[in-house]
Design a protein around this motif. Structure first.
Motif, PDB file in Angstrom:
ATOM      1  N   GLY A 125       0.782  -1.231   0.000  1.00  0.00           N
ATOM      2  CA  GLY A 125       0.000   0.000   0.000  1.00  0.00           C
ATOM      3  C   GLY A 125       0.808   1.272   0.000  1.00  0.00           C
ATOM      4  N   GLY A 126       2.115   1.144   0.088  1.00  0.00           N
ATOM      5  CA  GLY A 126       2.945   2.338   0.056  1.00  0.00           C
ATOM      6  C   GLY A 126       3.015   2.914  -1.354  1.00  0.00           C
ATOM      7  N   GLY A 127       3.658   4.061  -1.456  1.00  0.00           N
ATOM      8  CA  GLY A 127       3.808   4.686  -2.758  1.00  0.00           C
ATOM      9  C   GLY A 127       4.162   6.142  -2.626  1.00  0.00           C
ATOM     10  N   LEU A 128       4.072   6.831  -3.754  1.00  0.00           N
ATOM     11  CA  LEU A 128       4.340   8.261  -3.803  1.00  0.00           C
ATOM     12  C   LEU A 128       3.010   9.007  -3.690  1.00  0.00           C
ATOM     13  N   VAL A 129       2.947   9.932  -2.760  1.00  0.00           N
ATOM     14  CA  VAL A 129       1.713  10.682  -2.556  1.00  0.00           C
ATOM     15  C   VAL A 129       2.053  12.137  -2.303  1.00  0.00           C
ATOM     16  N   GLN A 130       1.176  13.016  -2.704  1.00  0.00           N
ATOM     17  CA  GLN A 130       1.396  14.444  -2.486  1.00  0.00           C
ATOM     18  C   GLN A 130       1.065  14.827  -1.049  1.00  0.00           C
ATOM     19  N   PRO A 131       1.688  15.867  -0.564  1.00  0.00           N
ATOM     20  CA  PRO A 131       1.347  16.342   0.786  1.00  0.00           C
ATOM     21  C   PRO A 131      -0.149  16.591   0.914  1.00  0.00           C
ATOM     22  N   GLY A 132      -0.690  16.197   2.037  1.00  0.00           N
ATOM     23  CA  GLY A 132      -2.119  16.316   2.268  1.00  0.00           C
ATOM     24  C   GLY A 132      -2.913  15.087   1.866  1.00  0.00           C
ATOM     25  N   GLY A 133      -2.292  14.189   1.152  1.00  0.00           N
ATOM     26  CA  GLY A 133      -2.979  12.982   0.719  1.00  0.00           C
ATOM     27  C   GLY A 133      -3.062  11.932   1.805  1.00  0.00           C
ATOM     28  N   SER A 134      -3.624  10.798   1.443  1.00  0.00           N
ATOM     29  CA  SER A 134      -3.810   9.687   2.384  1.00  0.00           C
ATOM     30  C   SER A 134      -3.323   8.390   1.759  1.00  0.00           C
ATOM     31  N   LEU A 135      -2.977   7.481   2.623  1.00  0.00           N
ATOM     32  CA  LEU A 135      -2.612   6.131   2.195  1.00  0.00           C
ATOM     33  C   LEU A 135      -3.176   5.136   3.187  1.00  0.00           C
ATOM     34  N   ARG A 136      -3.471   3.969   2.688  1.00  0.00           N
ATOM     35  CA  ARG A 136      -3.886   2.865   3.550  1.00  0.00           C
ATOM     36  C   ARG A 136      -2.899   1.731   3.344  1.00  0.00           C
ATOM     37  N   LEU A 137      -2.119   1.495   4.360  1.00  0.00           N
ATOM     38  CA  LEU A 137      -1.148   0.413   4.313  1.00  0.00           C
ATOM     39  C   LEU A 137      -1.778  -0.860   4.859  1.00  0.00           C
ATOM     40  N   SER A 138      -1.334  -1.973   4.327  1.00  0.00           N
ATOM     41  CA  SER A 138      -1.840  -3.266   4.785  1.00  0.00           C
ATOM     42  C   SER A 138      -0.685  -4.138   5.246  1.00  0.00           C
ATOM     43  N   CYS A 139      -1.001  -4.988   6.179  1.00  0.00           N
ATOM     44  CA  CYS A 139      -0.043  -5.962   6.706  1.00  0.00           C
ATOM     45  C   CYS A 139      -0.757  -7.299   6.692  1.00  0.00           C
ATOM     46  N   GLU A 140      -0.350  -8.157   5.796  1.00  0.00           N
ATOM     47  CA  GLU A 140      -1.022  -9.455   5.651  1.00  0.00           C
ATOM     48  C   GLU A 140      -0.109 -10.564   6.143  1.00  0.00           C
ATOM     49  N   ALA A 141      -0.675 -11.455   6.911  1.00  0.00           N
ATOM     50  CA  ALA A 141       0.080 -12.572   7.451  1.00  0.00           C
ATOM     51  C   ALA A 141      -0.141 -13.813   6.608  1.00  0.00           C
ATOM     52  N   SER A 142       0.899 -14.598   6.497  1.00  0.00           N
ATOM     53  CA  SER A 142       0.770 -15.920   5.895  1.00  0.00           C
ATOM     54  C   SER A 142       1.550 -16.907   6.745  1.00  0.00           C
ATOM     55  N   GLY A 143       1.088 -18.132   6.743  1.00  0.00           N
ATOM     56  CA  GLY A 143       1.753 -19.153   7.535  1.00  0.00           C
ATOM     57  C   GLY A 143       1.318 -19.196   8.997  1.00  0.00           C
ATOM     58  N   PHE A 144       0.480 -18.258   9.385  1.00  0.00           N
ATOM     59  CA  PHE A 144      -0.073 -18.238  10.736  1.00  0.00           C
ATOM     60  C   PHE A 144      -1.286 -17.304  10.721  1.00  0.00           C
ATOM     61  N   THR A 145      -2.073 -17.334  11.768  1.00  0.00           N
ATOM     62  CA  THR A 145      -3.231 -16.440  11.840  1.00  0.00           C
ATOM     63  C   THR A 145      -2.923 -15.281  12.785  1.00  0.00           C
ATOM     64  N   LEU A 146      -3.388 -14.119  12.390  1.00  0.00           N
ATOM     65  CA  LEU A 146      -3.114 -12.914  13.169  1.00  0.00           C
ATOM     66  C   LEU A 146      -3.950 -12.819  14.434  1.00  0.00           C
TER      67      LEU A 146
ATOM     68  N   GLN B 249      -4.107   3.411   8.304  1.00  0.00           N
ATOM     69  CA  GLN B 249      -4.547   4.547   7.494  1.00  0.00           C
ATOM     70  C   GLN B 249      -3.787   5.790   7.960  1.00  0.00           C
ATOM     71  N   ILE B 250      -3.157   6.477   7.024  1.00  0.00           N
ATOM     72  CA  ILE B 250      -2.441   7.704   7.344  1.00  0.00           C
ATOM     73  C   ILE B 250      -3.058   8.847   6.546  1.00  0.00           C
ATOM     74  N   ASN B 251      -3.534   9.836   7.241  1.00  0.00           N
ATOM     75  CA  ASN B 251      -4.166  10.983   6.603  1.00  0.00           C
ATOM     76  C   ASN B 251      -3.267  12.211   6.689  1.00  0.00           C
ATOM     77  N   ASP B 252      -3.578  13.184   5.843  1.00  0.00           N
ATOM     78  CA  ASP B 252      -2.840  14.453   5.844  1.00  0.00           C
ATOM     79  C   ASP B 252      -1.330  14.209   5.830  1.00  0.00           C
ATOM     80  N   LEU B 253      -0.902  13.434   4.869  1.00  0.00           N
ATOM     81  CA  LEU B 253       0.507  13.067   4.806  1.00  0.00           C
ATOM     82  C   LEU B 253       1.397  14.281   4.600  1.00  0.00           C
ATOM     83  N   ARG B 254       2.549  14.214   5.232  1.00  0.00           N
ATOM     84  CA  ARG B 254       3.521  15.304   5.185  1.00  0.00           C
ATOM     85  C   ARG B 254       4.863  14.768   4.722  1.00  0.00           C
ATOM     86  N   PRO B 255       5.710  15.621   4.187  1.00  0.00           N
ATOM     87  CA  PRO B 255       7.032  15.134   3.747  1.00  0.00           C
ATOM     88  C   PRO B 255       7.795  14.393   4.839  1.00  0.00           C
TER      89      PRO B 255
END
Length: 121
Positions: free
Chosen positions: A8-29, A82-88
């Motif tokens: 879910g990472g990437g390049l985003v402009q200041p003020g934007g939002s991103l939703r990162l995910s963390c997925e498990a395999s081989g075990f249950t979270l 979820q990260i909102n209002d992203l800053r440099p």
């Protein structure tokens, strides 16, 4: 083999939002508290927050609460940040980590490889 994979990472402009995910395999979270950290270039690893198996959130810094939201979907074996209002200054590699404990005690036993977040105009 137990594995955590962030996405879910990437390049985003200041003020934007991103939703990162963390997925498990081989075990249950569902038996593990999950933490999120980040590391900026030339900086040490910075703890952000943790979510327990009951959904209780623990912030590791006062400033995290306003812009960072964490949730877990155990049916999908995934935790989201979820990260909102992203800053440099949010530019960093973001990592999730799983604890052997179900509550957030600040100890984590294995880590994902990270996802890069770059905030730039």
């Amino acid at each position: 083999q137990r594995k955590l994979v962030e996405s879910g990472g990437g390049l985003v402009q200041p003020g934007g939002s991103l939703r990162l995910s963390c997925e498990a395999s081989g075990f249950t979270l569902d038996g593990h508290a999950i933490g999120w950290y980040r590391q900026a270039p030339m900086m040490g690893r910075q703890a952000l927050l943790c979510i327990g198996t009951d959904g209780e959130r623990t912030d590791y810094a006062n400033w995290v609460h306003d812009r960072f939201t964490v949730s877990r979907d155990d049916s999908k074996n995934t935790v989201h940040l979820q990260i909102n209002d992203l800053r440099p200054e949010d530019t960093a590699t973001y990592y999730c980590a799983a604890s052997r404990w179900s509550v957030c005690v600040g100890e984590f036993d294995f880590w994902g490889q990270g996802t890069q977040v770059t905030v730039s105009s």
